[in-house]
Motif scaffolding. Sequence first.
Motif, PDB file in Angstrom:
ATOM      1  N   ARG A 113       0.832  -1.206   0.000  1.00 57.31           N
ATOM      2  CA  ARG A 113       0.000   0.000   0.000  1.00 57.31           C
ATOM      3  C   ARG A 113       0.866   1.255   0.000  1.00 57.31           C
ATOM      4  O   ARG A 113       0.601   2.214  -0.726  1.00 57.31           O
ATOM      5  CB  ARG A 113      -0.913  -0.010   1.225  1.00 57.31           C
ATOM      6  N   GLU A 114       1.927   1.241   0.812  1.00 61.24           N
ATOM      7  CA  GLU A 114       2.809   2.407   0.871  1.00 61.24           C
ATOM      8  C   GLU A 114       3.633   2.553  -0.402  1.00 61.24           C
ATOM      9  O   GLU A 114       3.909   3.679  -0.838  1.00 61.24           O
ATOM     10  CB  GLU A 114       3.718   2.298   2.096  1.00 61.24           C
ATOM     11  N   LYS A 117       1.558   4.331  -2.876  1.00 63.28           N
ATOM     12  CA  LYS A 117       1.557   5.772  -2.610  1.00 63.28           C
ATOM     13  C   LYS A 117       2.836   6.419  -3.144  1.00 63.28           C
ATOM     14  O   LYS A 117       2.811   7.510  -3.723  1.00 63.28           O
ATOM     15  CB  LYS A 117       1.451   6.032  -1.107  1.00 63.28           C
ATOM     16  N   LEU A 118       3.958   5.747  -2.931  1.00 59.01           N
ATOM     17  CA  LEU A 118       5.244   6.283  -3.385  1.00 59.01           C
ATOM     18  C   LEU A 118       5.239   6.485  -4.892  1.00 59.01           C
ATOM     19  O   LEU A 118       5.651   7.546  -5.393  1.00 59.01           O
ATOM     20  CB  LEU A 118       6.363   5.323  -2.978  1.00 59.01           C
ATOM     21  N   SER A 120       2.604   6.545  -7.019  1.00 58.18           N
ATOM     22  CA  SER A 120       1.505   7.315  -7.612  1.00 58.18           C
ATOM     23  C   SER A 120       1.379   8.733  -7.063  1.00 58.18           C
ATOM     24  O   SER A 120       0.904   9.634  -7.767  1.00 58.18           O
ATOM     25  CB  SER A 120       0.183   6.575  -7.412  1.00 58.18           C
ATOM     26  N   LEU A 121       1.800   8.951  -5.803  1.00 58.99           N
ATOM     27  CA  LEU A 121       1.611  10.251  -5.166  1.00 58.99           C
ATOM     28  C   LEU A 121       2.907  10.944  -4.765  1.00 58.99           C
ATOM     29  O   LEU A 121       2.936  12.165  -4.605  1.00 58.99           O
ATOM     30  CB  LEU A 121       0.727  10.097  -3.921  1.00 58.99           C
ATOM     31  N   SER A 123       6.897  10.504  -2.419  1.00 58.97           N
ATOM     32  CA  SER A 123       7.443  10.019  -1.159  1.00 58.97           C
ATOM     33  C   SER A 123       6.837  10.695   0.072  1.00 58.97           C
ATOM     34  O   SER A 123       6.795  10.106   1.153  1.00 58.97           O
ATOM     35  CB  SER A 123       8.961  10.213  -1.143  1.00 58.97           C
ATOM     36  N   GLN A 124       6.355  11.940  -0.078  1.00 55.83           N
ATOM     37  CA  GLN A 124       5.810  12.653   1.076  1.00 55.83           C
ATOM     38  C   GLN A 124       4.515  12.019   1.578  1.00 55.83           C
ATOM     39  O   GLN A 124       4.064  12.328   2.695  1.00 55.83           O
ATOM     40  CB  GLN A 124       5.575  14.126   0.738  1.00 55.83           C
ATOM     41  N   HIS A 125       3.924  11.124   0.798  1.00 61.05           N
ATOM     42  CA  HIS A 125       2.681  10.475   1.189  1.00 61.05           C
ATOM     43  C   HIS A 125       2.911   9.107   1.835  1.00 61.05           C
ATOM     44  O   HIS A 125       1.957   8.456   2.267  1.00 61.05           O
ATOM     45  CB  HIS A 125       1.763  10.315  -0.029  1.00 61.05           C
ATOM     46  N   VAL A 126       4.153   8.671   1.889  1.00 60.18           N
ATOM     47  CA  VAL A 126       4.466   7.356   2.444  1.00 60.18           C
ATOM     48  C   VAL A 126       4.504   7.432   3.973  1.00 60.18           C
ATOM     49  O   VAL A 126       5.124   8.333   4.543  1.00 60.18           O
ATOM     50  CB  VAL A 126       5.807   6.830   1.908  1.00 60.18           C
ATOM     51  N   SER A 127       3.870   6.477   4.623  1.00 60.59           N
ATOM     52  CA  SER A 127       3.838   6.456   6.084  1.00 60.59           C
ATOM     53  C   SER A 127       5.239   6.293   6.660  1.00 60.59           C
ATOM     54  O   SER A 127       6.041   5.500   6.168  1.00 60.59           O
ATOM     55  CB  SER A 127       2.958   5.299   6.568  1.00 60.59           C
TER      56      SER A 127
END
Length: 404
Positions: A113-114, A117-118, A120-121, A123-127
Amino acid sequence: MTLVTGMGVIAPNGLGPERFWDAVLEGRGGIAPLTRFDTSTATARLAGQVADFEAAEHLPSRLLPQTDVSTRMALVAAQWALDDAKVDTAALTDYDMGVVTGNASGGFEFTHREFNKLWSLGSQHVSVYESFAWFYAVNTGQISIRHGMRGPSSALVAEQAGGLDAVGHARRTVRRGTPLVVTGGVDSALDPWGWASHVSSGAVSTASEPSRAYLPFDVAAAGYVPGEGGAMLVLEDAAAARARGVPKVHGEIAGYASTFDPPPGSQRPSGLRRAAELALADAGLRPDEIDVVFADASGLPDRDRDEAAAIESIFGANGVPVTATKPLTGRLFSGAGPLDIVTALLSMRDAVIPPTAHTTELAEHYRIDLVLGAARPTDVGAALVLARGRWGFNSAVVVRTVSV
C-alpha cells in the motif's frame, strides 16, 4: 523441561483455540473465494481468509496505523496466549521474558500500500511506519514493546518451516535461562501483490470448489490453498511456571530439529526424515511412542510422495496415524507449524485425532495411515509435527503430555 502454558489462535475457521478446535472436529473450513480485491482475472481465487477478525476491537487505536494485518493478528494472538497462561507481565522481570516469532512474508499488505503511494503520489505520502512495518522481525518487536519483554528475542525466516523453528528456538531460549518466552508465527499476504506472489509459484490450486481445492496425499492432489493467520504460544521453564502458580499446562515441547534438503537434481532424499529422527532423539522417544503425526501435507504430489515415504521409513507401513488440518485453513506459512502444535495439544487433551478433511482416496504407494472421514478417538500422549518450507527447509517438533 519447557512447558506450553498458553495458546492463542487466529485461524480462517476460528478465533481462539476452542472455536478453532470445534471447527476442526466438525470439518468446518475457512477456505472461500478471496474477497479483499477483484480476483476475476486471477487463475486461483480461493484462500483461507480470516473474515471475522476486527483488530480495532482488540488493539489500541494508536497501533492500527503502524501495523500490517499480520502484525495485528500476532499481537492479539500473543495477548490471548498470555491471558490463557494467566501471565501478569507487570509482575515479572522484563529481562526474564523474551519473544521469538517466525515470519515468511513480512508486512506484505502494508508495504505494498505504501509503495503504491510512493509511485503514484510521491514520497511525502508514504507512512513513516513503513520503515519497520514491512520487516520480518516486526511481530517480535511489537509484541516485545507492548508487553515490556526485554529478554532474548529473535525472528526466524524459513517459509512454512519457520513457525516450528521459532518454537524450537524459543525452547532453546528457555533452556538457556529465560523463564518465559512468547513464540509462534502469523502470516498474511492476501493483497493483490501478495496474491500474485502466491500464484506465481505454480503450486497454488486453481480449483473453484473449496472441498476439492486442497487434497493432500489424494490421487487428485493438485496444489494447495494459501491462507493467513497462525498461533502464538507461551513457553515456560517448568520450575518458573510452578513458582508463579501456573493454573494449567497444555503440554511439553519435548523435541525439535531442523535440516536442509540437498541441492535439486542431486538424487539424494529430502532432509525431512532426518529432521523427524533428530527431533525424536532430542525428545528421547522411540517411533513406537509417537501416537500421531501432523503432516506438512503440501498437496503437491511430489512433495506428498516424499513426506509419505519419510513417515513410512520411520514408522513402517501404516505404522502411525497421520493427519493434517490444513485443508480447512489453507497453508499458513509460518503460522502453520504453531497452529499444528495447538491442534496436537488439543488432541492430547481430548483423546481424539482430527481427520484430514476432503481427502478421500490415497494416491498409489502412499503407505501411511491417514485419518480420513471422521475423527478417531484414541489416547494421544505424544505427537510429531512436521513442516517443510520452500528452498529446502525442514523442521520437526515433538510435543507430549506432562503433569505438573
